[in-house]
Design a protein around this motif. Structure first.
Motif, PDB file in Angstrom:
ATOM      1  N   SER B 107       0.820  -1.223   0.000  1.00 36.78           N
ATOM      2  CA  SER B 107       0.000   0.000   0.000  1.00 36.78           C
ATOM      3  C   SER B 107       0.851   1.270   0.000  1.00 36.78           C
ATOM      4  CB  SER B 107      -0.924   0.004   1.221  1.00 36.78           C
ATOM      5  OG  SER B 107      -0.149   0.009   2.397  1.00 36.78           O
ATOM      6  N   LYS B 109       2.420   2.507   2.508  1.00 36.18           N
ATOM      7  CA  LYS B 109       2.188   3.277   3.730  1.00 36.18           C
ATOM      8  C   LYS B 109       3.253   2.969   4.791  1.00 36.18           C
ATOM      9  CE  LYS B 109      -2.763   3.897   3.171  1.00 36.18           C
ATOM     10  NZ  LYS B 109      -4.089   3.742   3.738  1.00 36.18           N
ATOM     11  N   LYS B 131       9.196   2.681   8.584  1.00 36.55           N
ATOM     12  CA  LYS B 131       8.993   2.372   7.176  1.00 36.55           C
ATOM     13  C   LYS B 131       9.184   0.856   7.014  1.00 36.55           C
ATOM     14  CE  LYS B 131      12.411   3.803   4.650  1.00 36.55           C
ATOM     15  NZ  LYS B 131      13.327   4.690   3.942  1.00 36.55           N
ATOM     16  N   ILE B 169      -0.360   3.813   8.453  1.00 42.96           N
ATOM     17  CA  ILE B 169      -0.633   5.252   8.427  1.00 42.96           C
ATOM     18  C   ILE B 169      -0.061   5.844   7.140  1.00 42.96           C
ATOM     19  CG2 ILE B 169      -0.681   5.531  10.942  1.00 42.96           C
ATOM     20  CD1 ILE B 169       2.117   6.762  10.712  1.00 42.96           C
ATOM     21  N   ASP B 170      -0.606   6.965   6.730  1.00 44.57           N
ATOM     22  CA  ASP B 170      -0.148   7.611   5.479  1.00 44.57           C
ATOM     23  C   ASP B 170       1.162   8.354   5.698  1.00 44.57           C
ATOM     24  OD1 ASP B 170      -2.280   6.762   3.886  1.00 44.57           O
ATOM     25  OD2 ASP B 170      -3.572   8.258   4.849  1.00 44.57           O
TER      26      ASP B 170
END
Lengths: 60, 170
Positions: B107, B109, B131, B169-170
């Protein structure tokens, strides 16, 4: 940093000390950001004979 | 209690099973001590003295009682970890594992991670954004792990994290 757990056995193994005193860790704790006048040290885990082998270090 | 400790001592003499659960009576008394002294750390010795005073343990069974207390400390720790895991899952977190890292990578993210991280002799509580990353991907040295968001080379392998949960989370 407010809480860390020190593995006493591994630390003693690294330093080669048989009977290490927590006071010997002052420099280490300071380098981790602890104020030595304001820390609380308790056993986090004890071995079967009641010897602490993991210590919880908390800022107070 | 003395009779049960006697039976436990006989079984222990045959096989020292450090992985088994403690005697239920000792576990209950350990919890009773903690409830009675909530500000005290539950040291093995303090719990032993509490149980000896309460139950009148015969001197020949004190060693076995201490073993049962040692086992009960593990049971309590396991119960706390299970309760924490249930609460985290109920709050929408997922266990930090390979599928969670795969999902984050797919994704694009980041991951908010809560848990403990083990760095050799030091264990620290963490609540940070990482990350997702796979080190040495496609080789026999491949390792799932996490890196600080701006890091390019160094990071943490998945096995360093314990009782860890994450959220995308973005």
């Amino acid at each position: 940093m407010d809480t860390i757990i020190l593995d006493w056995d591994k630390l003693a193994e690294k330093t080669g000390a048989e009977d290490m005193d927590i006071r010997a860790c002052g420099g280490l704790l300071e380098s981790l950001g602890f104020d030595l006048d304001n820390v609380n040290i308790t056993a986090y885990q004890e071995d079967i004979e009641g010897n602490p082998w993991k210590l919880a270090i908390k800022s107070i | 209690m003395n009779e049960k400790l006697k039976q436990a001592a006989e079984a222990w003499a045959i096989k020292r099973d450090y992985g088994r659960a403690a005697m239920l009576e000792v576990l209950a008394l350990n919890k009773e001590y903690r409830a009675a002294y909530p500000k005290e750390y539950g040291y093995n010795r303090a719990i032993r003295d509490f149980i000896v005073a309460r139950c009148g343990i015969a001197p020949e069974y004190i060693d076995m009682l201490e073993t049962e207390i040692y086992l009960s400390q593990h049971d309590i720790r396991n119960e706390k970890e299970a309760a924490n895991a249930a609460a985290m899952l109920a709050a929408g977190w997922v266990a930090l594992d390979k599928p969670a890292i795969d999902e984050a990578l797919a994704s694009g993210k980041l991951l908010q991670v809560v848990g403990t991280a083990d760095n050799d002799f030091l264990t620290v509580k963490i609540d940070r954004v990482y990350k997702p990353h796979i080190f040495a991907k496609g080789t026999d040295q491949e390792q799932y792990g996490l890196m600080k968001p701006k890091a390019r080379t160094h990071g943490y392998t998945l096995h360093q994290f314990d009782n860890a949960f994450c959220k995308l989370i973005d």
